[in-house]
Design a protein around this motif. Structure first.
Motif, mmCIF file in Angstrom:
data_model
loop_
_atom_site.group_PDB
_atom_site.id
_atom_site.type_symbol
_atom_site.label_atom_id
_atom_site.label_comp_id
_atom_site.label_asym_id
_atom_site.label_seq_id
_atom_site.Cartn_x
_atom_site.Cartn_y
_atom_site.Cartn_z
ATOM 1 N N MET A 41 48.160 12.901 49.758
ATOM 2 C CA MET A 41 47.034 13.552 50.443
ATOM 3 C C MET A 41 46.928 13.064 51.878
ATOM 4 O O MET A 41 47.489 12.026 52.237
ATOM 5 C CB MET A 41 45.714 13.231 49.714
ATOM 6 C CG MET A 41 45.701 13.638 48.260
ATOM 7 S SD MET A 41 45.710 15.434 48.060
ATOM 8 C CE MET A 41 44.055 15.799 48.625
ATOM 9 N N GLU A 42 46.169 13.833 52.683
ATOM 10 C CA GLU A 42 45.982 13.420 54.060
ATOM 11 C C GLU A 42 45.028 12.236 54.151
ATOM 12 O O GLU A 42 44.317 11.915 53.195
ATOM 13 C CB GLU A 42 45.435 14.590 54.895
ATOM 14 C CG GLU A 42 44.080 15.098 54.476
ATOM 15 C CD GLU A 42 44.167 16.250 53.505
ATOM 16 O OE1 GLU A 42 45.076 16.237 52.631
ATOM 17 O OE2 GLU A 42 43.318 17.152 53.593
ATOM 18 N N GLY A 106 45.604 -1.003 60.305
ATOM 19 C CA GLY A 106 45.812 -2.205 59.538
ATOM 20 C C GLY A 106 46.664 -1.896 58.309
ATOM 21 O O GLY A 106 47.028 -0.741 58.074
ATOM 22 N N PRO A 107 46.966 -2.929 57.506
ATOM 23 C CA PRO A 107 47.862 -2.740 56.359
ATOM 24 C C PRO A 107 47.203 -2.047 55.163
ATOM 25 O O PRO A 107 47.894 -1.631 54.241
ATOM 26 C CB PRO A 107 48.257 -4.166 55.985
ATOM 27 C CG PRO A 107 47.106 -4.989 56.444
ATOM 28 C CD PRO A 107 46.613 -4.334 57.694
ATOM 29 N N LEU B 34 50.625 13.608 67.235
ATOM 30 C CA LEU B 34 51.298 12.346 66.966
ATOM 31 C C LEU B 34 51.980 12.417 65.605
ATOM 32 O O LEU B 34 51.530 13.125 64.706
ATOM 33 C CB LEU B 34 50.295 11.183 66.949
ATOM 34 C CG LEU B 34 49.409 10.964 68.159
ATOM 35 C CD1 LEU B 34 48.105 11.765 68.044
ATOM 36 C CD2 LEU B 34 49.081 9.487 68.342
ATOM 37 N N TYR B 36 53.212 9.728 62.566
ATOM 38 C CA TYR B 36 53.130 8.377 62.046
ATOM 39 C C TYR B 36 54.076 8.244 60.863
ATOM 40 O O TYR B 36 54.320 9.202 60.118
ATOM 41 C CB TYR B 36 51.704 8.062 61.557
ATOM 42 C CG TYR B 36 50.727 7.721 62.647
ATOM 43 C CD1 TYR B 36 50.066 8.714 63.353
ATOM 44 C CD2 TYR B 36 50.462 6.392 62.960
ATOM 45 C CE1 TYR B 36 49.155 8.386 64.348
ATOM 46 C CE2 TYR B 36 49.551 6.052 63.948
ATOM 47 C CZ TYR B 36 48.904 7.053 64.631
ATOM 48 O OH TYR B 36 48.009 6.720 65.614
ATOM 49 N N LYS B 38 54.840 5.857 57.379
ATOM 50 C CA LYS B 38 54.122 4.946 56.480
ATOM 51 C C LYS B 38 55.013 4.532 55.321
ATOM 52 O O LYS B 38 55.539 5.376 54.597
ATOM 53 C CB LYS B 38 52.845 5.614 55.948
ATOM 54 C CG LYS B 38 51.983 4.685 55.092
ATOM 55 C CD LYS B 38 50.752 5.395 54.589
ATOM 56 C CE LYS B 38 49.832 4.439 53.834
ATOM 57 N NZ LYS B 38 50.456 3.876 52.629
ATOM 58 N N ALA B 41 52.253 0.644 50.509
ATOM 59 C CA ALA B 41 51.452 -0.582 50.606
ATOM 60 C C ALA B 41 51.333 -1.101 52.036
ATOM 61 O O ALA B 41 50.995 -2.268 52.252
ATOM 62 C CB ALA B 41 52.003 -1.673 49.695
ATOM 63 N N GLU B 42 51.606 -0.244 53.033
ATOM 64 C CA GLU B 42 51.400 -0.622 54.426
ATOM 65 C C GLU B 42 50.588 0.458 55.129
ATOM 66 O O GLU B 42 50.462 1.578 54.640
ATOM 67 C CB GLU B 42 52.733 -0.795 55.143
ATOM 68 C CG GLU B 42 53.559 -1.956 54.629
ATOM 69 C CD GLU B 42 54.824 -2.133 55.453
ATOM 70 O OE1 GLU B 42 55.727 -2.868 54.996
ATOM 71 O OE2 GLU B 42 54.928 -1.544 56.543
ATOM 72 N N GLY B 43 50.039 0.109 56.275
ATOM 73 C CA GLY B 43 49.344 1.115 57.065
ATOM 74 C C GLY B 43 50.321 1.957 57.865
ATOM 75 O O GLY B 43 51.460 1.559 58.089
ATOM 76 N N PRO B 44 49.901 3.145 58.301
ATOM 77 C CA PRO B 44 50.777 3.984 59.133
ATOM 78 C C PRO B 44 51.091 3.304 60.465
ATOM 79 O O PRO B 44 50.251 2.589 61.019
ATOM 80 C CB PRO B 44 49.941 5.244 59.361
ATOM 81 C CG PRO B 44 48.899 5.240 58.296
ATOM 82 C CD PRO B 44 48.617 3.802 58.023
ATOM 83 N N PHE B 46 52.654 4.160 64.405
ATOM 84 C CA PHE B 46 52.910 5.234 65.351
ATOM 85 C C PHE B 46 54.403 5.396 65.604
ATOM 86 O O PHE B 46 55.129 4.405 65.758
ATOM 87 C CB PHE B 46 52.178 4.927 66.657
ATOM 88 C CG PHE B 46 52.541 5.835 67.784
ATOM 89 C CD1 PHE B 46 53.349 5.399 68.818
ATOM 90 C CD2 PHE B 46 52.083 7.144 67.808
ATOM 91 C CE1 PHE B 46 53.689 6.234 69.860
ATOM 92 C CE2 PHE B 46 52.409 7.993 68.845
ATOM 93 C CZ PHE B 46 53.210 7.535 69.873
ATOM 94 N N PHE B 89 53.472 11.340 58.558
ATOM 95 C CA PHE B 89 52.234 12.102 58.750
ATOM 96 C C PHE B 89 52.205 12.712 60.145
ATOM 97 O O PHE B 89 52.472 12.033 61.140
ATOM 98 C CB PHE B 89 51.003 11.201 58.589
ATOM 99 C CG PHE B 89 50.751 10.734 57.183
ATOM 100 C CD1 PHE B 89 51.203 9.497 56.757
ATOM 101 C CD2 PHE B 89 50.058 11.539 56.293
ATOM 102 C CE1 PHE B 89 50.971 9.063 55.465
ATOM 103 C CE2 PHE B 89 49.821 11.110 54.995
ATOM 104 C CZ PHE B 89 50.284 9.870 54.579
ATOM 105 N N PHE B 101 44.723 14.590 60.138
ATOM 106 C CA PHE B 101 46.037 14.298 59.574
ATOM 107 C C PHE B 101 46.479 15.364 58.584
ATOM 108 O O PHE B 101 45.650 15.966 57.872
ATOM 109 C CB PHE B 101 46.018 12.946 58.842
ATOM 110 C CG PHE B 101 46.009 11.750 59.736
ATOM 111 C CD1 PHE B 101 44.820 11.274 60.262
ATOM 112 C CD2 PHE B 101 47.186 11.111 60.059
ATOM 113 C CE1 PHE B 101 44.799 10.174 61.096
ATOM 114 C CE2 PHE B 101 47.181 9.995 60.891
ATOM 115 C CZ PHE B 101 45.990 9.531 61.411
ATOM 116 N N GLY B 102 47.806 15.569 58.509
ATOM 117 C CA GLY B 102 48.377 16.352 57.434
ATOM 118 C C GLY B 102 48.532 15.484 56.189
ATOM 119 O O GLY B 102 48.255 14.279 56.215
ATOM 120 N N ALA B 103 49.014 16.097 55.106
ATOM 121 C CA ALA B 103 49.126 15.402 53.823
ATOM 122 C C ALA B 103 50.392 14.564 53.709
ATOM 123 O O ALA B 103 50.564 13.834 52.740
ATOM 124 C CB ALA B 103 49.049 16.402 52.677
#
Lengths: 114, 111
Positions: A41-42, A106-107, B34, B36, B38, B41-44, B46, B89, B101-103
């Motif tokens: 999902m977004e 962040g993570p 933009l 991204y 991912k 278990a981590e954040g996106p 850039f 993303f 954001f897209g999915a």
């Protein structure tokens, strides 16, 4: 490199408990955001802030609340956790104005409510 | 109503070949886009961006193309490498400091 931190990384908690997810950034960014994201999902914006003492609700309705007492700190609180709150929570920050629209993430915190 | 759409949930590509990820948007007020990346278990993080006044932006193996009339953008990765396996993303920005954001598209690079 972006410096934005979230704790805890993983949390399993029972229904009805109060929880606070922490988010801190050391970049001096004015803008901060909380997103909720489920697999496939977004990212859904649930809260944002343009600076100290500024908080707004995002596009996705959420039962959580946020505060912004210091520039670097943007905690998210759930007063009574429910299984429907199970998700990944992502905190982000960005500069106010300027030519860069990039948000630094962040993570994340993976929350499971049983 | 979802304003940014990534209609392909997954993409599998052989190492060394080109990966093409697509993104469509509906809001003509979006003026900056933009991509991204991912990992689980981590954040996106850039990857690359493009302003609405341009139609192409390139950074190493990554190129983003924007077709404003079609409200469509694409990300090309060439050559694809195993470390490119991740969720990508697409995001769009309007003048309220918020991103839509897209999915996401899950890319798997096969050896």
């Amino acid at each position: 490199e972006a410096d934005i931190y979230q704790t805890p990384r993983y949390l399993v908690i029972g229904t009805g408990k109060k929880i606070t997810l922490e988010c801190s950034q050391t970049m001096g960014h004015d803008k901060m955001y909380w997103y909720q994201q489920d697999p496939g999902m977004e990212l859904h914006l649930i809260h944002y802030s343009y600076g100290v003492n500024s908080t707004e609700k995002g596009d996705l309705s959420s039962e959580s609340t946020v505060s912004r007492i210091r520039t670097e700190h943007f905690p998210l609180t759930l007063e009574s956790a429910r299984p429907s709150h199970t998700s990944q929570y992502l905190c982000a920050s960005s500069e106010m104005g300027g030519a860069s629209y990039e948000q630094y993430f962040g993570p994340g915190t993976r929350l499971t409510v049983t | 109503d979802q304003q940014v759409k990534q209609n392909s949930p997954s993409l599998s590509v052989q190492e060394g070949r080109i990966s093409i990820l697509n993104c469509d948007y509906t809001n003509s007020m979006f003026d900056y886009f933009l991509w991204y990346k991912k990992y689980p278990a981590e954040g996106p993080t850039f990857l690359i961006s493009i302003s609405s006044i341009k139609d192409k932006n390139e950074d190493g193996r990554f190129t983003v193309f924007l077709n404003k009339s079609a409200k469509h953008l694409s990300l090309h990765i060439v050559p694809s490498q195993p470390g490119d396996s991740a969720v990508y993303f697409c995001a769009a920005y309007s003048n309220d400091y918020k991103l839509s954001f897209g999915a996401g598209t899950t890319v798997t690079v096969r050896a």
